[in-house]
Scaffold this motif. Structure first.
Motif, PDB file in Angstrom:
ATOM      1  N   THR A   7       0.847  -1.187   0.000  1.00 26.10           N
ATOM      2  CA  THR A   7       0.000   0.000   0.000  1.00 26.10           C
ATOM      3  C   THR A   7       0.883   1.236   0.000  1.00 26.10           C
ATOM      4  O   THR A   7       1.795   1.358   0.814  1.00 26.10           O
ATOM      5  CB  THR A   7      -0.907   0.021   1.243  1.00 26.10           C
ATOM      6  OG1 THR A   7      -1.662  -1.194   1.262  1.00 26.10           O
ATOM      7  CG2 THR A   7      -1.843   1.207   1.212  1.00 26.10           C
ATOM      8  N   ILE A   8       0.621   2.121  -0.945  1.00 30.99           N
ATOM      9  CA  ILE A   8       1.381   3.366  -1.054  1.00 30.99           C
ATOM     10  C   ILE A   8       0.433   4.523  -0.764  1.00 30.99           C
ATOM     11  O   ILE A   8      -0.577   4.690  -1.446  1.00 30.99           O
ATOM     12  CB  ILE A   8       2.005   3.514  -2.450  1.00 30.99           C
ATOM     13  CG1 ILE A   8       2.949   2.340  -2.747  1.00 30.99           C
ATOM     14  CG2 ILE A   8       2.766   4.811  -2.565  1.00 30.99           C
ATOM     15  CD1 ILE A   8       2.470   1.452  -3.818  1.00 30.99           C
ATOM     16  N   GLU A   9       0.769   5.289   0.254  1.00 32.19           N
ATOM     17  CA  GLU A   9      -0.037   6.461   0.611  1.00 32.19           C
ATOM     18  C   GLU A   9       0.236   7.582  -0.387  1.00 32.19           C
ATOM     19  O   GLU A   9       1.390   7.846  -0.716  1.00 32.19           O
ATOM     20  CB  GLU A   9       0.316   6.936   2.020  1.00 32.19           C
ATOM     21  CG  GLU A   9       0.056   5.927   3.100  1.00 32.19           C
ATOM     22  CD  GLU A   9      -1.402   5.869   3.527  1.00 32.19           C
ATOM     23  OE1 GLU A   9      -2.090   6.904   3.458  1.00 32.19           O
ATOM     24  OE2 GLU A   9      -1.839   4.766   3.904  1.00 32.19           O
ATOM     25  N   LEU A  10      -0.826   8.248  -0.840  1.00 24.33           N
ATOM     26  CA  LEU A  10      -0.665   9.402  -1.715  1.00 24.33           C
ATOM     27  C   LEU A  10      -0.499  10.653  -0.873  1.00 24.33           C
ATOM     28  O   LEU A  10      -1.214  10.834   0.120  1.00 24.33           O
ATOM     29  CB  LEU A  10      -1.882   9.554  -2.625  1.00 24.33           C
ATOM     30  CG  LEU A  10      -2.016   8.542  -3.755  1.00 24.33           C
ATOM     31  CD1 LEU A  10      -3.365   8.709  -4.440  1.00 24.33           C
ATOM     32  CD2 LEU A  10      -0.894   8.713  -4.753  1.00 24.33           C
ATOM     33  N   PRO A  11       0.414  11.531  -1.225  1.00 21.59           N
ATOM     34  CA  PRO A  11       0.542  12.793  -0.486  1.00 21.59           C
ATOM     35  C   PRO A  11      -0.711  13.654  -0.680  1.00 21.59           C
ATOM     36  O   PRO A  11      -1.485  13.441  -1.615  1.00 21.59           O
ATOM     37  CB  PRO A  11       1.757  13.467  -1.123  1.00 21.59           C
ATOM     38  CG  PRO A  11       2.454  12.401  -1.874  1.00 21.59           C
ATOM     39  CD  PRO A  11       1.431  11.384  -2.238  1.00 21.59           C
ATOM     40  N   GLU A  12      -0.877  14.626   0.172  1.00 19.84           N
ATOM     41  CA  GLU A  12      -2.048  15.500   0.110  1.00 19.84           C
ATOM     42  C   GLU A  12      -2.067  16.266  -1.213  1.00 19.84           C
ATOM     43  O   GLU A  12      -1.038  16.783  -1.653  1.00 19.84           O
ATOM     44  CB  GLU A  12      -2.022  16.482   1.286  1.00 19.84           C
ATOM     45  CG  GLU A  12      -3.360  17.113   1.535  1.00 19.84           C
ATOM     46  CD  GLU A  12      -3.362  17.915   2.822  1.00 19.84           C
ATOM     47  OE1 GLU A  12      -2.885  17.393   3.832  1.00 19.84           O
ATOM     48  OE2 GLU A  12      -3.814  19.066   2.772  1.00 19.84           O
ATOM     49  N   ASN A  46      -7.290   4.079  -4.877  1.00 20.26           N
ATOM     50  CA  ASN A  46      -8.362   4.630  -4.065  1.00 20.26           C
ATOM     51  C   ASN A  46      -8.158   6.130  -3.922  1.00 20.26           C
ATOM     52  O   ASN A  46      -7.283   6.709  -4.552  1.00 20.26           O
ATOM     53  CB  ASN A  46      -8.377   3.944  -2.692  1.00 20.26           C
ATOM     54  CG  ASN A  46      -8.655   2.453  -2.826  1.00 20.26           C
ATOM     55  OD1 ASN A  46      -9.430   2.041  -3.670  1.00 20.26           O
ATOM     56  ND2 ASN A  46      -7.999   1.662  -2.000  1.00 20.26           N
ATOM     57  N   ASP A  48      -6.936   8.013  -1.425  1.00 18.34           N
ATOM     58  CA  ASP A  48      -5.670   8.513  -0.880  1.00 18.34           C
ATOM     59  C   ASP A  48      -4.576   7.457  -0.803  1.00 18.34           C
ATOM     60  O   ASP A  48      -3.579   7.653  -0.121  1.00 18.34           O
ATOM     61  CB  ASP A  48      -5.896   9.141   0.490  1.00 18.34           C
ATOM     62  CG  ASP A  48      -6.569   8.176   1.453  1.00 18.34           C
ATOM     63  OD1 ASP A  48      -7.048   7.128   0.996  1.00 18.34           O
ATOM     64  OD2 ASP A  48      -6.601   8.474   2.658  1.00 18.34           O
ATOM     65  N   GLU A  49      -4.779   6.338  -1.498  1.00 24.76           N
ATOM     66  CA  GLU A  49      -3.744   5.304  -1.505  1.00 24.76           C
ATOM     67  C   GLU A  49      -3.865   4.413  -2.733  1.00 24.76           C
ATOM     68  O   GLU A  49      -4.908   4.361  -3.376  1.00 24.76           O
ATOM     69  CB  GLU A  49      -3.802   4.458  -0.233  1.00 24.76           C
ATOM     70  CG  GLU A  49      -5.063   3.664  -0.099  1.00 24.76           C
ATOM     71  CD  GLU A  49      -5.145   2.910   1.221  1.00 24.76           C
ATOM     72  OE1 GLU A  49      -4.470   3.294   2.177  1.00 24.76           O
ATOM     73  OE2 GLU A  49      -5.895   1.939   1.256  1.00 24.76           O
ATOM     74  N   GLU A  51      -3.201   0.441  -3.858  1.00 23.09           N
ATOM     75  CA  GLU A  51      -2.967  -0.900  -3.346  1.00 23.09           C
ATOM     76  C   GLU A  51      -2.552  -1.818  -4.495  1.00 23.09           C
ATOM     77  O   GLU A  51      -3.199  -1.868  -5.532  1.00 23.09           O
ATOM     78  CB  GLU A  51      -4.216  -1.458  -2.688  1.00 23.09           C
ATOM     79  CG  GLU A  51      -4.580  -0.784  -1.399  1.00 23.09           C
ATOM     80  CD  GLU A  51      -5.847  -1.356  -0.792  1.00 23.09           C
ATOM     81  OE1 GLU A  51      -6.331  -0.771   0.181  1.00 23.09           O
ATOM     82  OE2 GLU A  51      -6.356  -2.374  -1.301  1.00 23.09           O
ATOM     83  N   ARG A  69       5.388  -1.331  -6.892  1.00 23.65           N
ATOM     84  CA  ARG A  69       5.472  -0.398  -5.771  1.00 23.65           C
ATOM     85  C   ARG A  69       6.600   0.615  -6.013  1.00 23.65           C
ATOM     86  O   ARG A  69       6.431   1.805  -5.823  1.00 23.65           O
ATOM     87  CB  ARG A  69       5.728  -1.145  -4.468  1.00 23.65           C
ATOM     88  CG  ARG A  69       5.718  -0.220  -3.255  1.00 23.65           C
ATOM     89  CD  ARG A  69       6.469  -0.748  -2.074  1.00 23.65           C
ATOM     90  NE  ARG A  69       7.868  -0.913  -2.472  1.00 23.65           N
ATOM     91  CZ  ARG A  69       8.637  -1.907  -2.081  1.00 23.65           C
ATOM     92  NH1 ARG A  69       8.197  -2.828  -1.302  1.00 23.65           N
ATOM     93  NH2 ARG A  69       9.883  -1.993  -2.480  1.00 23.65           N
ATOM     94  N   GLU A  73       6.289   4.638  -6.331  1.00 23.62           N
ATOM     95  CA  GLU A  73       7.040   5.553  -5.467  1.00 23.62           C
ATOM     96  C   GLU A  73       7.876   6.530  -6.294  1.00 23.62           C
ATOM     97  O   GLU A  73       7.988   7.702  -5.938  1.00 23.62           O
ATOM     98  CB  GLU A  73       7.927   4.764  -4.504  1.00 23.62           C
ATOM     99  CG  GLU A  73       7.132   4.043  -3.429  1.00 23.62           C
ATOM    100  CD  GLU A  73       7.971   3.112  -2.576  1.00 23.62           C
ATOM    101  OE1 GLU A  73       7.426   2.622  -1.572  1.00 23.62           O
ATOM    102  OE2 GLU A  73       9.141   2.853  -2.912  1.00 23.62           O
TER     103      GLU A  73
END
Length: 177
Positions: A7-12, A46, A48-49, A51, A69, A73
């Motif tokens: 899972t990679i979180e997306l920055p704001e 999704n 904000d992330e 998968e 991944r 990144e």
């Protein structure tokens, strides 16, 4: 049952979309697309992330998840701050000139040749030329590195001894801002 999930979180302020095997990430008014498709790997974007998962236990399939991944990144890193490659033109006898003409880089008088060597610049990549120094930058790491590689490869010297004929345009640094 999912065997491996990244899972990679997306920055704001970033948005991602995955359609037809192409991941599109937008942020800071720029957009990078990357084809990431494999029959045994699922990618979901999704709000904000992102998968990336597989149900396979085989290591070769799980390594594809890790590769996806890493690509994701790199896309996010490139949108936050551009990827930068620096190059330097080197010559011994014939002074070569490096110019930019629309979407091409021209290397003139290379090894005394009359015809300039032309290199196409990838879309979304900016090339800055200051004498013999080149700075290549852009949000897409693949496009930036591909452009730098093409410029370096365009300076092949044929069947000459590379220890004697060292003329060319060489990559001096990768990734430094």
């Amino acid at each position: 049952m999912i065997e491996m999930e990244e899972t990679i979180e997306l920055p704001e302020g970033f948005e991602a979309e995955y359609t037809d095997g192409v991941l599109t990430v937008e942020g800071h008014d720029e957009k990078v697309e990357k084809k990431m498709q494999h029959a045994l790997v699922e990618v979901e974007a999704n709000k904000d992330e992102i998968e990336i998962s597989t149900k396979e236990t085989r290591k070769d399939i799980q390594s594809i998840v890790s590769t996806f991944r890493s690509h994701t990144e790199n896309i996010i890193e490139g949108l936050q701050s551009e990827h930068v490659y620096k190059m330097k033109g080197v010559y011994a006898h014939f002074p070569m000139t490096i110019k930019q003409q629309s979407n091409k880089v021209l290397i003139e008088n290379f090894m005394g040749e009359r015809n300039p060597r032309e290199i196409n610049v990838e879309d979304g990549v900016t090339v800055e030329i200051d004498g013999e120094d080149l700075t290549i930058r852009g949000p897409d790491k693949d496009a930036v590195s591909q452009t730098a590689g093409k410029i370096e490869q365009a300076c092949k010297k044929g069947n000459r001894d590379p220890r004697t004929f060292q003329d060319g345009v060489y990559i001096t640094s990768r990734g430094e801002k």
